[in-house]
Design an enzyme around this catalytic site. Structure first.
Site, PDB file in Angstrom:
ATOM      1  N   ASP A 109      -1.306   6.739   6.341  1.00  0.00           N
ATOM      2  CA  ASP A 109      -2.435   5.899   5.929  1.00  0.00           C
ATOM      3  C   ASP A 109      -2.680   4.915   7.074  1.00  0.00           C
ATOM      4  OD1 ASP A 109      -4.151   4.008   4.900  1.00  0.00           O
ATOM      5  OD2 ASP A 109      -2.895   3.445   3.189  1.00  0.00           O
ATOM      6  N   TRP A 165       0.826  -1.215   0.000  1.00  0.00           N
ATOM      7  CA  TRP A 165       0.000   0.000   0.000  1.00  0.00           C
ATOM      8  C   TRP A 165       0.860   1.265   0.000  1.00  0.00           C
ATOM      9  CZ3 TRP A 165      -4.477  -0.374  -1.961  1.00  0.00           C
ATOM     10  CH2 TRP A 165      -5.240  -1.516  -1.792  1.00  0.00           C
ATOM     11  N   LYS A 180     -12.537  -1.443   7.607  1.00  0.00           N
ATOM     12  CA  LYS A 180     -11.816  -2.495   8.328  1.00  0.00           C
ATOM     13  C   LYS A 180     -12.099  -2.409   9.828  1.00  0.00           C
ATOM     14  CE  LYS A 180      -8.598  -1.996   4.636  1.00  0.00           C
ATOM     15  NZ  LYS A 180      -8.905  -3.204   3.873  1.00  0.00           N
TER      16      LYS A 180
HETATM   17  C1  LIG Z   1      -3.565   0.187   4.193  1.00  0.00           C
HETATM   18  C2  LIG Z   1      -4.499   0.376   3.040  1.00  0.00           C
HETATM   19  N1  LIG Z   1      -4.407   1.529   2.326  1.00  0.00           N
HETATM   20  C3  LIG Z   1      -5.221   1.757   1.290  1.00  0.00           C
HETATM   21  C4  LIG Z   1      -6.161   0.838   0.893  1.00  0.00           C
HETATM   22  C5  LIG Z   1      -7.075   1.140  -0.260  1.00  0.00           C
HETATM   23  O1  LIG Z   1      -8.336   1.376   0.247  1.00  0.00           O
HETATM   24  P1  LIG Z   1      -9.613   1.596  -0.664  1.00  0.00           P
HETATM   25  O2  LIG Z   1      -9.984   0.257  -1.205  1.00  0.00           O
HETATM   26  O3  LIG Z   1     -10.609   2.147   0.312  1.00  0.00           O
HETATM   27  O4  LIG Z   1      -9.260   2.566  -1.725  1.00  0.00           O
HETATM   28  C6  LIG Z   1      -6.316  -0.357   1.621  1.00  0.00           C
HETATM   29  C7  LIG Z   1      -7.327  -1.346   1.234  1.00  0.00           C
HETATM   30  O5  LIG Z   1      -7.390  -2.452   1.673  1.00  0.00           O
HETATM   31  C8  LIG Z   1      -5.441  -0.583   2.704  1.00  0.00           C
HETATM   32  O6  LIG Z   1      -5.533  -1.715   3.418  1.00  0.00           O
END
Ligand SMILES: Cc1ncc(COP(=O)(O)O)c(C=O)c1O
Length: 386
Positions: free
Chosen positions: A192, A116, A216
């Site tokens: 994040d 991520w 989550k």
């Molecule tokens: C740590 C993290 N950042 C970003 C995201 C992306 O999230 P979204 O699907 O809401 O765009 C996720 C999705 O699982 C994630 O776990």
């Protein structure tokens, strides 16, 4: 206080990585509100986002979040759409719109510990940011020693970016890992926290921007929390940004510039009440620590199961593991058999992310100690069977 119900709404132990488990009591109240919100005869799905009812819900949700996470008055709470993925761009765009000097190339330190933060760094690069990779050779199984990190010098970068919990690879980093970085390079801290927000207390005042998809630890999919230091979005409007990309639009309108995801925000409100009832952030922290410690030690004791991440960066939220043969080699067939076996015992959502394979147990706030004990007994049973 949410009314307790006697039997679980779902019979499954749900270990999905997101959208993920929500407490039975929250699901019950959320489903009641679809038919009649607080016995009003109106559905939460059909009230105006400008109604007094929703105004109360939104303000209470903001207030409860503020007190749970100790959000100081210097910071604003925004509710946005587009998921955490959109924030990979918006944090950069908002900071560049107001803070970049037009002559020099903007620079940022990215602490890449999993897929991520890796994605986020790529997006920043697309937006013209010169990205310095603080960890030169990440391998996503552990975090290399701090002495090998290469942060920028004081004043050299506009911001430092971290992903506090890498959901796919199961790596969690702590404030003690990254606070020293921003102290030394004197930049704005961006985090994040999609998969570990509300799992423990934070020192919010130290962050410039925190963002997190809700699906989550916090509620259903469809809304993204942004906590931003207000001085970073001043002046109030930026002519460099489309209105809906500008944090200031959401600050000025209390997240009501356009129609927000009313239902998702309502369920987050219920979840925050539930967290308060469980002892707030201290209670969550203790539960999450206990659950993860139990599972990692069961994996360690087992013969065929093997945690993929090494301590001390093993995530308390996403426990990533696989099965190995006696020679220590990954046993994919055995892993597949185990996933089927676990499902036959009522445990779902255990499969690893498609890029990693193996297994991943997501132990978010709503996953109970009993759920984890059930998983452990299934692991022990399977370990003896093979
Ligand atoms: C740590 C993290 N950042 C970003 C995201 C992306 O999230 P979204 O699907 O809401 O765009 C996720 C999705 O699982 C994630 O776990």
């Amino acid at each position: 206080m949410i009314q307790e119900i006697s039997s679980p709404v779902t019979p499954w132990v749900n270990l999905n990585a997101g959208p993920a488990a929500l407490p039975s009591t929250v699901l019950q109240q959320a489903s009641n509100a679809i038919l009649s919100l607080n016995n009003s005869g109106l559905s939460i799905l059909s009230i105006s986002h400008r109604s007094p009812e929703f105004e109360t819900i939104l303000n209470e949700t903001n207030q409860n979040l503020k007190s749970l996470l100790n959000v100081p008055d210097t910071h604003a709470i925004l509710w946005m759409q587009g998921g955490a993925s959109t924030q990979f761009h918006l944090v950069v765009m908002n900071l560049l719109a107001r803070k970049s000097n037009e002559i020099n190339t903007p620079k940022a330190d990215y602490v890449v510990t999993g897929s991520w933060s890796e994605k986020a760094a790529e997006m920043a690069n697309h937006l013209g940011v010169q990205v310095n990779h603080v960890i030169p050779n990440p391998n996503f199984k552990q975090v290399p020693p701090r002495e090998t990190w290469t942060p920028s010098g004081p004043g050299e970068v506009l911001f430092t970016y971290v992903c506090t919990n890498e959901t796919v690879h199961g790596i969690e980093i702590e404030e003690s890992d990254y606070f020293p970085l921003v102290e030394s390079n004197q930049s704005i801290l961006v985090a994040d926290m999609s998969s570990n927000i509300l799992s423990k207390q934070l020192e919010v005042s130290k962050y410039g921007i925190i963002f997190a998809g809700a699906q989550k630890n916090m509620g259903p999919a469809g809304v993204t929390l942004v906590i931003v230091r207000k001085d970073l979005i001043s002046p109030v409007t930026s002519d460099k940004l489309p209105t809906m990309f500008d944090y200031a639009t959401f600050l000025k309108s209390n997240s009501l510039h356009n129609t927000p995801p009313v239902y998702a925000i309502y369920v987050i409100g219920l979840m925050l009440q539930w967290i308060q009832d469980q002892g707030g952030m201290a209670g969550m922290n203790e539960n999450n620590q206990t659950k993860a410690t139990l599972l990692y030690s069961a994996l360690k004791k087992s013969r065929y199961f093997h945690a993929l991440v090494h301590p001390p960066y093993q995530s308390r939220m996403n426990v990533v593991f696989n099965l190995v043969n006696d020679d220590g080699k990954s046993a994919e067939l055995l892993t597949k058999k185990f996933l089927k076996f676990a499902e036959s015992r009522g445990i779902i959502g255990l499969n690893g992310h498609r890029s990693v394979g193996g297994c991943r147990a997501s132990l978010y706030n709503a996953v109970t100690l009993e759920d984890v004990q059930r998983l452990i007994s299934v692991i022990e049973e399977f370990d003896l069977l093979i």
